[in-house]
Design an enzyme around this catalytic site. Structure first.
Site, mmCIF file in Angstrom:
data_model
loop_
_atom_site.group_PDB
_atom_site.id
_atom_site.type_symbol
_atom_site.label_atom_id
_atom_site.label_comp_id
_atom_site.label_asym_id
_atom_site.label_seq_id
_atom_site.Cartn_x
_atom_site.Cartn_y
_atom_site.Cartn_z
ATOM 1 N N ASP A 51 0.665 -1.253 0.236
ATOM 2 C CA ASP A 51 0.013 0.081 0.039
ATOM 3 C C ASP A 51 0.917 1.070 -0.052
ATOM 4 O O ASP A 51 0.653 2.173 0.498
ATOM 5 C CB ASP A 51 -1.031 -0.125 1.278
ATOM 6 C CG ASP A 51 -1.842 -1.265 1.545
ATOM 7 O OD1 ASP A 51 -2.073 -1.971 0.256
ATOM 8 O OD2 ASP A 51 -1.737 -1.744 2.616
ATOM 9 N N GLU A 76 -11.696 -0.039 -2.820
ATOM 10 C CA GLU A 76 -10.925 0.573 -1.824
ATOM 11 C C GLU A 76 -9.834 1.438 -2.724
ATOM 12 O O GLU A 76 -9.718 1.501 -3.686
ATOM 13 C CB GLU A 76 -10.224 -0.626 -1.048
ATOM 14 C CG GLU A 76 -9.478 -1.662 -1.823
ATOM 15 C CD GLU A 76 -8.916 -2.815 -1.168
ATOM 16 O OE1 GLU A 76 -9.058 -2.739 -0.051
ATOM 17 O OE2 GLU A 76 -8.491 -3.636 -1.869
#
Ligand SMILES: [Ca+2]
Ligand SMILES: [Ca+2]
Ligand SMILES: [Ca+2]
Length: 805
Positions: A231, A428
């Protein structure tokens, strides 16, 4: 069911305990593996630290008791007292997981006493190990006499086949299913003191070191090969790119035999990993920020996933705001004084949660990504299952599960109501950047399934599963579905093959006039374990390019990655935890500040350095004049270690060797003289020494440039002119470029600029006296060698002189 298992286990255990006692009495004592290591595995066994490290057995839901300290001790000032026991197994417990080992024998001692008037005159007690689930083994028993301290003293051997990943020692009375029928017989209070379990020292924790070359020389993805990170979110500050990542390495636990770790468990993760680079190829490891959990910066949060960071001047002070997902339920922010901290929490509760206006219908209030637009801050967050109130096709195509919201000027509060980001097939990882007046929102698409209305057809052009889509808008809070612009990055498995599928998470940053796209892929996991990966992700970067109409050219994922944007400068102190490539090493945070990044920054060292391991730097510019030496700050861990410096290949010629002959255990500087190192090279530090031991740790490096002197030829004389003595000084520029020259004497000084190669600077200084003693003049030459500003200072002697009388 569980209780029946317990009963069945008991008979087997009694036999094992007998074998243990035979070992202890010396029957096969010469072969016993344990007597050499006398380590007590029990912490606070005498209860002199109160109840620290002790708790009440809770292996069954019905177990329960009160544990307190009592001054009625067998030894010292304290013992433990257990009261209000609800089952026979309700007693003091200590976790020995990770300490005891299968196949080892241990000696257990303890003192126990019971006193209840209505109880029996004698009573049997057990020391028992709970190996998890329904597996309990009685280790040692004793029959106590009421009112007297009685000693447990026995030996037990853990079967070689016993799993010891859970091993919890406790004290109890013999099992019965209905103890409440006679509590005086089965559930008496008792006291415990002086508990010890002595045997083999606990095994060292299994190594997490990645032994393969995870980032191949010449390639620039993944960014690092010695740990994972997911991420990634890029921040540019002061000429460096900082990457903040979910610490996927935290729960990584490769089996020492197979090298395979259990699959990633996001619930383990409460740290954020930080790396930085000034060239996008050589990355410095800044270690982990302990964000969440009991010892975290924000202890009211449990997890720290999917970081997003930005900077803003608040009340005249530049601060760094690091947002993160506290699991799926909420998001939070911590504040840094610099990109590397120190970090503090300005909040005492989460920033985004069920109370956030406009976010009520968002299933996962996570993945917070900040964006500051001309001083106005915004936060993008959300994801997860679509609302069941929508028709299935809409749930699939336009799940409306992501939000934008204004942040307060303090950056740690929200303002107003969150607005829907109607990103197609969204799941997301929302993120916003701005380019040429347009706002770009990118996000990761979902994988379908029941959370999104079951099997549905995506609308034409909408993303497939696990892709990065994007939208282009004129406003940072305006994201209708019509702003959708396409897929910016397909799933990473399209580029990296089997084992690299799964989720993704991206960011975009601008650095040196180019745009860069960050994403993750389990490519290091794949290099370790082949095509069957366990979900451990690694950071990647590709360049992001745009069409004339502002749309984005779809990104192609490659191991080659991006170009190195500048050569590495070796002539400074730089952290050893900086490398382009590495093999077999790990890093660890140490006390003290970073020599390169300052007092507030954490410092790491390179560790787990074995014979044959190496680290390397890409495109190091030694200049035309070259390097003279390398100095390393090292801590020797064994005698006989060496650091070899090689150019351009791990097997390239050795151009210098530093012998690590400093005292073992002490930090010291060692130096390698270098021969013929100039120009631009990849530099390999290869480590050699005895095998089977860690050789040394390295904190930082510094190369010294070959001495830089501007060549000059000096002459000085004394003369007599008109009855006065003069001192004449001349300096010839022998350099191949113009220099500045200053001639200094007690009688005055004169400066010359741009003295051409071969030309002279000359001045005759009047002493205003009839004679001058012998003395010296100082000549200061300034110029440039190989791009470095250099000043050379020389002195020249002149003789005495007298004007004839
Ligand atoms: Ca005691
Ligand atoms: Ca190693
Ligand atoms: Ca260091």
């Amino acid at each position: 069911m569980e209780q029946r298992m317990r009963r069945a286990t008991r008979g087997r255990v009694a036999a094992l305990a007998t074998v243990g006692l035979m070992l202890a009495t010396g029957f096969v004592a010469p072969a016993s593996p344990v007597q050499a290591a006398d380590t007590n595995l029990v912490v606070n066994g005498g209860f002199e630290d109160g109840l620290a490290s002790w708790f009440v057995n809770n292996g069954n839901a019905t177990d329960g008791a009160q544990l307190s300290a009592t001054s009625d001790a067998y030894a010292g000032a304290n013992a433990a007292l257990v009261t209000s026991r609800t089952t026979t197994g309700s007693g003091p417990m200590q976790d020995l997981s990770g300490k005891v080992q299968a196949g080892q024998a241990y000696t257990l001692t303890a003192r126990i006493k019971y006193e209840n008037e209505s109880g029996p005159a004698t009573k049997q007690f057990f020391a028992t190990m709970h190996y998890g689930g329904g597996t309990y083994t009685n280790l040692v028993s004793v029959t106590a006499t009421k009112g007297q301290w009685t000693q447990f003293n026995g030996t037990f051997t853990i079967p070689t086949t016993q799993s010891v990943s859970t091993a919890r020692l406790f004290f109890e009375t013999p099992w019965t299913s209905t103890p409440s029928t006679d509590p005086a017989l089965h559930l008496m209070d008792f006291k415990l003191d002086d508990v010890s379990v002595v045997g083999a020292a606990p095994p060292a924790p299994a190594s997490k070191t990645i032994e393969v070359v995870g980032k191949l020389p010449g390639e620039h993805n993944p960014l690092i090969g010695h740990k994972f990170g997911a991420d990634g979110f890029g921040l540019v500050h002061d000429g460096r790119v900082y990457m903040y990542m979910t610490n996927d390495t935290q729960g990584y636990a490769p089996n020492p035999t197979t090298g395979v770790s259990p699959g990633i468990n996001y619930g383990d993760i409460n740290q954020i990993t930080v790396i930085s680079s000034e060239d996008l190829v050589n990355w410095t490891d800044h270690g982990e920020i302990q964000v969440a959990g009991p010892n975290g910066v924000a202890p009211f949060t449990a997890n720290s996933w999917a970081p997003g960071i930005t900077k803003k001047v608040v009340n005249g002070v530049e601060k760094f705001f690091l947002y993160y997902a506290n699991g799926g339920g909420s998001s939070n922010v911590i504040t840094g004084a610099s990109p590397l901290g120190p970090w503090t929490s300005e909040r005492t509760s989460t920033l985004i949660d069920g109370r956030t206006p406009g976010a009520e219908a968002v299933a996962w209030k996570f993945d917070p990504a900040p964006f500051v637009d001309d001083g106005q801050p915004y936060l993008y967050f959300g994801g997860g299952p679509a609302s069941t109130s929508m028709p299935p096709a809409e749930r699939f195509n336009n799940p409306k599960n992501i939000r934008s919201i204004e942040l307060g000027d303090d950056m740690v509060s929200t303002e107003g109501t969150a607005a829907v980001v109607d990103a197609p097939v969204a799941f997301e990882a929302g993120h916003v950047f701005k380019r040429q007046g347009k706002y770009y929102f990118s996000y990761s698409s979902h994988f379908g399934g029941n959370d999104f209305g079951g099997s549905q057809q995506p609308l034409p052009g909408y993303p497939g599963g696990g892709q990065i889509g994007y939208m282009i808008s004129d406003g940072p809070m305006s994201w209708p579905k019509e702003t959708y612009a396409g897929v910016l990055f397909p799933n990473q498995s399209q580029f990296f093959g089997a084992g690299t599928g799964g989720n993704n998470h991206q960011s975009v940053f601008e650095f040196g006039g180019k745009y860069y796209f960050t994403y993750h892929a389990p490519t290091l996991n794949k290099r370790i374990n082949g095509n069957t990966t366990q979900g451990y992700r690694s950071p990647h970067i590709q360049e992001l390019t745009f069409n004339p109409d502002g749309t984005i050219q779809q990104v192609v994922g490659t191991y080659a990655g991006v170009d190195q944007v500048r050569d590495f400068d070796p002539y400074r102190v730089f952290e050893a935890e900086t490398f382009g490539w590495s093999k077999g090493v790990a890093t660890t945070k140490v006390d003290g500040s970073s020599a390169q990044f300052g007092a507030a920054a954490p410092n790491l060292v390179v560790r787990d350095i074995d014979n044959g391991d190496w680290t390397a730097l890409s495109s190091v510019n030694f200049g035309d004049n070259g390097a003279q030496s390398l100095t390393a700050r090292v801590r020797a861990l064994a005698a006989g270690g060496q650091i070899q410096v090689r150019l351009d290949d791990v097997n390239g010629p050795v151009v210098g060797t530093a012998t690590v002959d400093s005292a073992v255990g002490q930090w010291a500087e060692v130096t390698a003289e270098l021969d013929g190192v100039s120009g631009v090279h990849d530099v390999y530090f290869t480590y050699t020494g005895p095998t089977g031991v860690d050789l040394f740790e390295i904190d930082n490096w510094a190369f010294a440039a070959a001495s830089l002197d501007l060549p000059v030829t000096l002459t000085a004389s004394a003369r007599c002119v008109g009855g006065n003595a003069y001192v004449a000084v001349q300096a010839r520029n022998d350099h191949d470029a113009p220099v500045g020259i200053t001639l200094e004497t007690p009688y005055g000084e004169r400066s010359f600029t741009a003295v051409a190669p071969g030309a002279n600077a000359y001045q005759s200084f009047n002493t205003r006296a009839v004679s001058v003693s012998a003395g010296s003049a100082t000549v200061r030459v300034t110029g440039a060698i190989g791009g470095h500003d250099v000043t050379t200072v020389r002195t020249v002697q002149h003789p005495a002189g007298t004007c004839g009388g």
